[in-house]
Design a protein around this motif. Structure first.
Motif, PDB file in Angstrom:
ATOM      1  N   HIS A 127     -20.753 -38.959  16.572  1.00  0.00           N
ATOM      2  CA  HIS A 127     -20.011 -37.932  15.827  1.00  0.00           C
ATOM      3  C   HIS A 127     -19.739 -38.395  14.395  1.00  0.00           C
ATOM      4  N   PRO A 128     -20.153 -37.597  13.403  1.00  0.00           N
ATOM      5  CA  PRO A 128     -19.975 -37.996  11.999  1.00  0.00           C
ATOM      6  C   PRO A 128     -18.558 -37.731  11.494  1.00  0.00           C
ATOM      7  N   GLU A 129     -18.273 -38.261  10.321  1.00  0.00           N
ATOM      8  CA  GLU A 129     -17.016 -37.939   9.659  1.00  0.00           C
ATOM      9  C   GLU A 129     -16.986 -36.442   9.348  1.00  0.00           C
ATOM     10  N   GLU A 130     -15.799 -35.898   9.238  1.00  0.00           N
ATOM     11  CA  GLU A 130     -15.670 -34.456   9.002  1.00  0.00           C
ATOM     12  C   GLU A 130     -16.372 -34.009   7.717  1.00  0.00           C
ATOM     13  N   THR A 131     -16.380 -34.879   6.715  1.00  0.00           N
ATOM     14  CA  THR A 131     -16.991 -34.521   5.428  1.00  0.00           C
ATOM     15  C   THR A 131     -18.497 -34.781   5.387  1.00  0.00           C
ATOM     16  N   ASP A 132     -19.042 -35.304   6.482  1.00  0.00           N
ATOM     17  CA  ASP A 132     -20.472 -35.599   6.557  1.00  0.00           C
ATOM     18  C   ASP A 132     -21.151 -34.524   7.391  1.00  0.00           C
ATOM     19  N   ASP A 133     -21.987 -33.736   6.756  1.00  0.00           N
ATOM     20  CA  ASP A 133     -22.644 -32.609   7.444  1.00  0.00           C
ATOM     21  C   ASP A 133     -23.916 -33.071   8.156  1.00  0.00           C
ATOM     22  N   LYS A 134     -23.806 -34.137   8.899  1.00  0.00           N
ATOM     23  CA  LYS A 134     -24.975 -34.775   9.499  1.00  0.00           C
ATOM     24  C   LYS A 134     -25.630 -33.933  10.584  1.00  0.00           C
ATOM     25  N   PHE A 135     -24.850 -33.077  11.239  1.00  0.00           N
ATOM     26  CA  PHE A 135     -25.406 -32.255  12.312  1.00  0.00           C
ATOM     27  C   PHE A 135     -26.373 -31.181  11.803  1.00  0.00           C
ATOM     28  N   LYS A 136     -26.490 -31.016  10.503  1.00  0.00           N
ATOM     29  CA  LYS A 136     -27.447 -30.030   9.986  1.00  0.00           C
ATOM     30  C   LYS A 136     -28.888 -30.532  10.144  1.00  0.00           C
ATOM     31  N   ASP A 137     -29.045 -31.809  10.444  1.00  0.00           N
ATOM     32  CA  ASP A 137     -30.357 -32.438  10.573  1.00  0.00           C
ATOM     33  C   ASP A 137     -30.863 -32.296  12.011  1.00  0.00           C
ATOM     34  N   ASP A 138     -31.922 -31.534  12.209  1.00  0.00           N
ATOM     35  CA  ASP A 138     -32.485 -31.335  13.544  1.00  0.00           C
ATOM     36  C   ASP A 138     -32.901 -32.650  14.190  1.00  0.00           C
ATOM     37  N   ASP A 139     -33.482 -33.531  13.398  1.00  0.00           N
ATOM     38  CA  ASP A 139     -33.943 -34.812  13.946  1.00  0.00           C
ATOM     39  C   ASP A 139     -32.775 -35.626  14.492  1.00  0.00           C
ATOM     40  N   TYR A 140     -31.639 -35.541  13.826  1.00  0.00           N
ATOM     41  CA  TYR A 140     -30.467 -36.278  14.306  1.00  0.00           C
ATOM     42  C   TYR A 140     -29.958 -35.677  15.616  1.00  0.00           C
TER      43      TYR A 140
END
Length: 279
Positions: free
Chosen positions: A185-198
């Motif tokens: 789970h990323p930090e709230e300010t990190d929009d990491k879930f937008k990455d399909d590969d992730y």
């Protein structure tokens, strides 16, 4: 030298000077024309670039376009657009509504602290769980210290959860737990879930989803993107008065911890649920 020759020489000199001036004037005119032409080209190029940028800026983004797309509901759902997701045994008499946003840090804390309790309760038939997923945190994305509306992680993760749900309810619950885990789970300010590969990398931690081509294709193609928006709308229009996450509702009442600043722990959750089951 005769006066005549002297005069002729002067005349010839003046003619050469005049001719040189004319040539210089012509060269200067050509230079001016080139400069003007280049300036016009530059202005047109700049205008074209600005025009292109304006067109691109005004083009609807992917998620804006998805609003008009047909909803493909995952398996194991019911209701309008498949937005009713109930997991548990039919024999369970009561249902606990769980409101969460994939990017919500407090949801992640709850899942890490009490997610296993929920799993055990469902397995024991203590209650069923109805999952309602929101994506409102995408509109609260922090950018350069200011609030923006350009995040996609909650919506994209919700779509991937739909792909997991299409595999099985067990895969859905395990994938949800992985998304909220301390490892992923990323930090709230990190929009990491937008990455399909992730999102697919996280899915590799779930046996039913690891190297699952159908699941991966659904994530990459956005098969359940429109469903994610429909689920988000169901969250936004809920009749339980829920506006934040995580929130838990049973018998039409929101569950509360023992104190206003008390976080959700396994003990607090069990206490609140047991009280609601008696109500």
């Amino acid at each position: 030298m005769s006066k005549r020759n002297s005069q002729a020489a002067k005349t010839a000199a003046r003619e050469r000077l005049r001719a040189e001036r004319e040539r210089e004037a012509k060269r200067a005119k050509v230079r001016r024309q080139i400069i003007v032409a280049c300036s016009v080209v530059g202005v047109l190029a700049a205008a074209g670039g600005i025009g292109y940028a304006v067109v691109q800026a005004n083009k609807p983004g992917h998620w804006e376009a998805v609003k008009d797309a047909k909803v493909v509901a995952p398996a194991h759902t019911t209701g309008t657009d498949g937005t009713t997701v109930v997991i548990g045994k039919d024999s369970a008499k009561k249902t606990l509504k769980v409101y969460e946003d994939p990017r919500c840090p407090v949801c992640a804390s709850f899942e890490q602290a009490a997610g296993s309790v929920v799993d055990k309760d469902i397995e024991a038939g203590k209650y069923k769980v109805e999952f309602i997923g929101g994506t409102f945190l995408d509109g609260d994305q922090l950018k350069d210290g200011k609030i923006g509306a350009n995040a996609e992680g909650s919506k994209n993760a919700m779509s991937a959860m739909g792909a997991a749900l299409n595999v099985s309810t067990e895969a859905f619950m395990e994938y949800k737990a992985a998304l909220y885990s301390a490892k992923y789970h990323p930090e709230e300010t990190d929009d990491k879930f937008k990455d399909d590969d992730y999102l697919i990398e996280i899915a590799d931690s779930v046996p039913a989803l690891k190297n699952n081509a159908k699941f991966e294709n659904a994530v990459k193609k956005g098969t359940y993107d429109a469903w994610a928006l429909a689920m988000s709308k169901a969250f936004d229009t809920n009749k339980d008065g829920v506006t934040g996450t995580p929130s838990f509702v049973m018998n039409g009442k929101q569950l509360k911890t023992s104190g206003p600043n008390q976080p959700w722990t396994a003990e607090e959750f069990t206490k609140a649920v047991d009280a609601a089951l008696k109500g």
